[in-house]
Design a protein around this motif. Structure first.
Motif, PDB file in Angstrom:
ATOM      1  N   HIS A   7     -16.354 -17.609  27.396  1.00  0.00           N
ATOM      2  CA  HIS A   7     -17.601 -16.855  27.295  1.00  0.00           C
ATOM      3  C   HIS A   7     -17.392 -15.503  26.609  1.00  0.00           C
ATOM      4  CE1 HIS A   7     -19.366 -19.183  30.959  1.00  0.00           C
ATOM      5  NE2 HIS A   7     -19.527 -19.836  29.821  1.00  0.00           N
ATOM      6  N   GLN A   8     -16.149 -15.206  26.253  1.00  0.00           N
ATOM      7  CA  GLN A   8     -15.847 -13.940  25.607  1.00  0.00           C
ATOM      8  C   GLN A   8     -15.867 -14.104  24.087  1.00  0.00           C
ATOM      9  OE1 GLN A   8     -15.318 -11.140  27.278  1.00  0.00           O
ATOM     10  NE2 GLN A   8     -15.167 -11.958  29.344  1.00  0.00           N
ATOM     11  N   ASP A   9     -16.330 -13.058  23.405  1.00  0.00           N
ATOM     12  CA  ASP A   9     -16.221 -13.010  21.953  1.00  0.00           C
ATOM     13  C   ASP A   9     -15.315 -11.840  21.612  1.00  0.00           C
ATOM     14  OD1 ASP A   9     -16.771 -12.405  19.122  1.00  0.00           O
ATOM     15  OD2 ASP A   9     -18.266 -13.989  19.331  1.00  0.00           O
ATOM     16  N   ASN A  94     -27.862 -17.955  31.028  1.00  0.00           N
ATOM     17  CA  ASN A  94     -27.200 -17.684  29.751  1.00  0.00           C
ATOM     18  C   ASN A  94     -27.627 -16.320  29.221  1.00  0.00           C
ATOM     19  OD1 ASN A  94     -25.867 -20.098  29.865  1.00  0.00           O
ATOM     20  ND2 ASN A  94     -26.823 -20.996  28.068  1.00  0.00           N
ATOM     21  N   TYR A  95     -26.714 -15.659  28.520  1.00  0.00           N
ATOM     22  CA  TYR A  95     -27.026 -14.316  28.034  1.00  0.00           C
ATOM     23  C   TYR A  95     -26.053 -13.898  26.940  1.00  0.00           C
ATOM     24  CZ  TYR A  95     -23.405 -13.488  31.564  1.00  0.00           C
ATOM     25  OH  TYR A  95     -22.268 -13.558  32.321  1.00  0.00           O
ATOM     26  N   GLN A 165     -21.095 -22.914  26.243  1.00  0.00           N
ATOM     27  CA  GLN A 165     -20.039 -23.374  25.332  1.00  0.00           C
ATOM     28  C   GLN A 165     -19.192 -24.501  25.917  1.00  0.00           C
ATOM     29  OE1 GLN A 165     -20.680 -20.168  26.180  1.00  0.00           O
ATOM     30  NE2 GLN A 165     -19.966 -18.715  24.647  1.00  0.00           N
ATOM     31  N   ASP A 166     -19.185 -24.611  27.241  1.00  0.00           N
ATOM     32  CA  ASP A 166     -18.343 -25.622  27.880  1.00  0.00           C
ATOM     33  C   ASP A 166     -19.046 -26.973  28.025  1.00  0.00           C
ATOM     34  OD1 ASP A 166     -20.143 -24.383  29.615  1.00  0.00           O
ATOM     35  OD2 ASP A 166     -18.896 -24.749  31.379  1.00  0.00           O
ATOM     36  N   LYS A 167     -20.229 -27.096  27.418  1.00  0.00           N
ATOM     37  CA  LYS A 167     -20.989 -28.339  27.508  1.00  0.00           C
ATOM     38  C   LYS A 167     -20.797 -29.182  26.244  1.00  0.00           C
ATOM     39  CE  LYS A 167     -22.815 -26.858  31.380  1.00  0.00           C
ATOM     40  NZ  LYS A 167     -22.001 -25.685  31.645  1.00  0.00           N
ATOM     41  N   VAL A 168     -21.296 -30.398  26.279  1.00  0.00           N
ATOM     42  CA  VAL A 168     -21.234 -31.267  25.104  1.00  0.00           C
ATOM     43  C   VAL A 168     -22.168 -30.715  24.027  1.00  0.00           C
ATOM     44  CG1 VAL A 168     -20.616 -33.292  26.472  1.00  0.00           C
ATOM     45  CG2 VAL A 168     -23.034 -32.819  25.988  1.00  0.00           C
TER      46      VAL A 168
END
Length: 199
Positions: A7-9, A94-95, A165-168
């Motif tokens: 979740h980090q950029d 989500n954010y 991001q951890d989803k299909v």
């Protein structure tokens, strides 16, 4: 900010785009365990952020003299219902958020302050530039004594983009559409209700 890493950029340019798109920042300082929080737009001057607040704001004393400061820029955010996914999931939120930490210095030169107000107006009026603020506008001279201008030298950027991001791939796309749809809907509903109550 708290991980998980997916979740980090870590790309500063991506994180800065949040600050450019959502320039109204929460500016946070602390003194003797007392937090000071002010909301104000911040824009880039080179690699630094620059802003203005009311000179009577008690936060002013911590926005000078190399004091540490943290700023938070919040992008779109929404509740994500498991109903939008193709696979079983739990509810989540989500954010998109960017944090910038650094040190702050006061700007006292009248011409630099006026230039910064003109530059900020140009940025906020882009791309159409329907209004152009004249540097020589006499109202500017009357305004400057009542504002506190400051710049922030950024030492660190952090981005937390929680976007499923951890989803299909199909569910990532569904979450993206939900984020866009819900933000448009929530803004419309909230503003309409607010205006009904106050006007």
């Amino acid at each position: 900010m708290y991980p998980p890493k997916h979740h980090q950029d870590y790309n500063p340019e991506n994180i800065k785009e949040v600050a450019k798109a959502y320039p109204l920042a929460a500016i946070i300082s602390a003194k003797n365990s007392t937090p000071f929080i002010t909301h104000a737009p911040l824009i880039f001057h080179g690699q630094k952020l620059i802003g203005h607040i009311d000179a009577n704001n008690p936060h002013v004393n911590l926005l000078k003299n190399d004091y540490p400061v943290c700023t938070i820029f919040q992008g779109p955010q929404t509740y994500i219902s498991p109903s939008i996914y193709t696979r079983k999931q739990l509810p989540t939120w989500n954010y998109i958020i960017a944090h910038a930490t650094g040190i702050v210095k006061e700007i006292v030169d009248t011409e630099i302050i006026k230039n910064s107000i003109v530059t900020m107006t140009e940025f906020l009026e882009s791309p159409d530039q329907k209004f152009v603020l004249d540097h020589e506008d006499v109202r500017m001279d009357r305004l400057v004594p009542y504002i506190h201008c400051f710049e922030i030298e950024i030492h660190n950027w952090e981005g937390k983009f929680k976007l499923s991001q951890d989803k299909v791939p199909k569910d990532i796309e569904n979450a993206k559409r939900e984020l866009i749809k819900n933000n448009q809907k929530s803004v419309s509903n909230f503003v309409n209700k607010l205006f009904e109550k106050h006007f």
